[in-house]
Write a protein that holds these residues in place. Sequence first.
Motif, short mmCIF file in Angstrom:
data_model
loop_
_atom_site.label_atom_id
_atom_site.label_comp_id
_atom_site.label_asym_id
_atom_site.label_seq_id
_atom_site.Cartn_x
_atom_site.Cartn_y
_atom_site.Cartn_z
N LYS A 1 -4.97 7.45 0.52
CA LYS A 1 -5.09 5.99 0.42
C LYS A 1 -4.64 5.32 1.71
N ASN B 1 0.36 9.15 -1.42
CA ASN B 1 -0.45 8.06 -0.86
C ASN B 1 -1.22 8.43 0.40
N VAL C 1 0.87 -1.18 0.00
CA VAL C 1 0.00 0.00 0.00
C VAL C 1 0.91 1.24 0.00
N ASP D 1 1.22 -1.53 -5.53
CA ASP D 1 0.16 -2.43 -5.04
C ASP D 1 0.31 -3.85 -5.60
N GLU E 1 -7.05 5.94 4.68
CA GLU E 1 -8.22 5.08 4.53
C GLU E 1 -7.87 3.64 4.90
N TRP E 2 -6.74 3.17 4.38
CA TRP E 2 -6.32 1.79 4.62
C TRP E 2 -6.07 1.54 6.11
#
Lengths: 116, 359
Positions: free
Chosen positions: B119, B116, B95, B246, B122-123
Motif C-alpha cells: 500500500k 503496509n 496511510v 486510514d 503504491e501510495w
Amino acid sequence: MAKFTKTHEWAELDETVTMGISKYAADELGDIVYISLPEVGQAVVAGEPMCEVESVKAVSEINAPVTGTVVEVNTDLEDSPELINEDAMSAWICKIEATDIPADLMTEAEYDAMDK
Amino acid sequence: MAKRTPLYDKHVALGGKIVEFAGYDLPVQYSGVIAEHNAVRNAVGLFDVSHMGELLIMGEKAEEALNAILTNDIRGMYDGQVRYSLLPNEKGGAVDDILVYREAWDKFWFVVNGANVEKDAEWVSTHLPEYVHFENLSDAIGQIAVQGPNALALIENLVDGDNIPMKNYSFKWNVKIGGICTYLSRTGYTGEDGFEVYCKAEDTTALYDVLLEAGKDLGVIPCGLGARDTLRLEASMPLYGHELGDDIPVNEVGLGFAIKMAKDDFIGKTALENHTPEYVRLGAKVVGKGIVREHCDVYAGDEKVGVSTSGTHCPTLGYPVCMLRVKKEFKDEKLFADVRGRRIELEVVPMPFYKRNKQ
C-alpha cells in the motif's frame, strides 16, 4: 485417573468432579495472566463455556467437562494464575457436583493420541 | 500463503511458535512472552523484523518532494539522522507511520510497517513527482532488532566505537558486522535502548548468528511478536491498525511532535486544518479484574464514549493497561471498558506507562 475433553480440560471423577485445563492447553496459551473463576453455585453444562482464562496473547474459554453445579473454586489462581503454566494437572480450577457425566470423556492415553 | 522472512528456518529451529502476521509467518514466541519481555527490559533480545519494508527515494528534489507527502518536516536533517513521521492521506488519516532515514542530502529511506508495504509503495510512488527516483527494496533487505540495556555492549563486541551510532535516532551505513555489510540504526520499538540492523536479505541468517553469539554472555535471547507487542504497549508506542488508521485523523492520536502544521502544504494539511479533534488517545490502567484488549467499547456512565485500541497484561508493570480512543470531552471522566458484557473499571494515567531510566 483424570479424564480429558476434546477441548483440553481435565476432570478427576471423584464424588465431586475436580477440573482444570490440560498441560497441552496451558502450553498453547502461553503465559497465563488472568483467570475469571466460575462462581460457587453456578450451574454448568458439559461442553459449554464456564469461565475464561487469559494469556498475554489471547483470551480463551474453558468448557465444563461435566454438567452440574460448581461447589468450590481454587481462589489461589486469582493471584497466581501462572500456577496453571507451572503444573496444569495440579492447578485445579473448580469442583463440580455432577448430575451428568458425558460418556465421551477420554483417558489420558486417548487424549495424548488425539489429533490436536 | 503467507510469505517467509529469510530467518524462517532459524525460527523453527529455535523452537519459535509460528503465526501469521502482516502476511508473514513469524514467531509469536520462543521461550515465552514474559521471559522474552523481561530479557529486553533487563538484558537484550533479538527480533526478526524483516517483514518491515524499506523504500528508497533519491534525487535532487527528493527532500522537497518528501516534505509534501509527510506530516513531519524533514528539512535540516543531517546525513545519518532518523525522524519519525506519519504518511498522511488526503482526509488527514494515516496511510502509515514510518521512519525517515537521511543517508545523503539527495538520498532517503522510508522504513514502513510490514502489513503496509504494498500500500505504501503504491501510495508513495504515485504521489511523488516523476523526477524523483523511487524503489521498493523491501524483499531485498532483512532487518534484525537488537533491543535492551545490553544492546550497546553486544554491538560493541562486534563494531568499532567510531562506527556505532551513539545518538538516539541516528544511524551509520556500510558498517561491517561479522563481515556483513549493514546499516546500523539507534532505533527501536520497545522503550529500551537498542539498534535496528539492516542487511541484504541473503545475509540475514548469518547476521542473526553473529548477533546471537556476540550476546551470549549478555543474556541475549530470541524474542517474538508477543513480546514486541507488550514492550511497545508499555512504552505507549502506537501501532498502525490499532491507534492509527486510514480513517483516524492524525491530530487525534497524541503525535503532535510529528505533525508540523506550520510547514508548506502537504497531503492532508487542509483536512487537518479544518478538522477540530474530536477524540484523544488515552492510556489507562485496568483497575477492575481482567484484561482489556483492543475493540472493547469504552463507557462513561451509560454513554459509549470510545473504544480500546490495544491492551494486555504488562509484565514489567505487573498489571494490565490499555490505550483508548475516547471523545475528548470525556477524558477526565471515570471510564469503564465492556469486556464481553462485563464492565471493567479503568483509571486514566499518563503515558508512557513505562519509561526506562537513562544513564
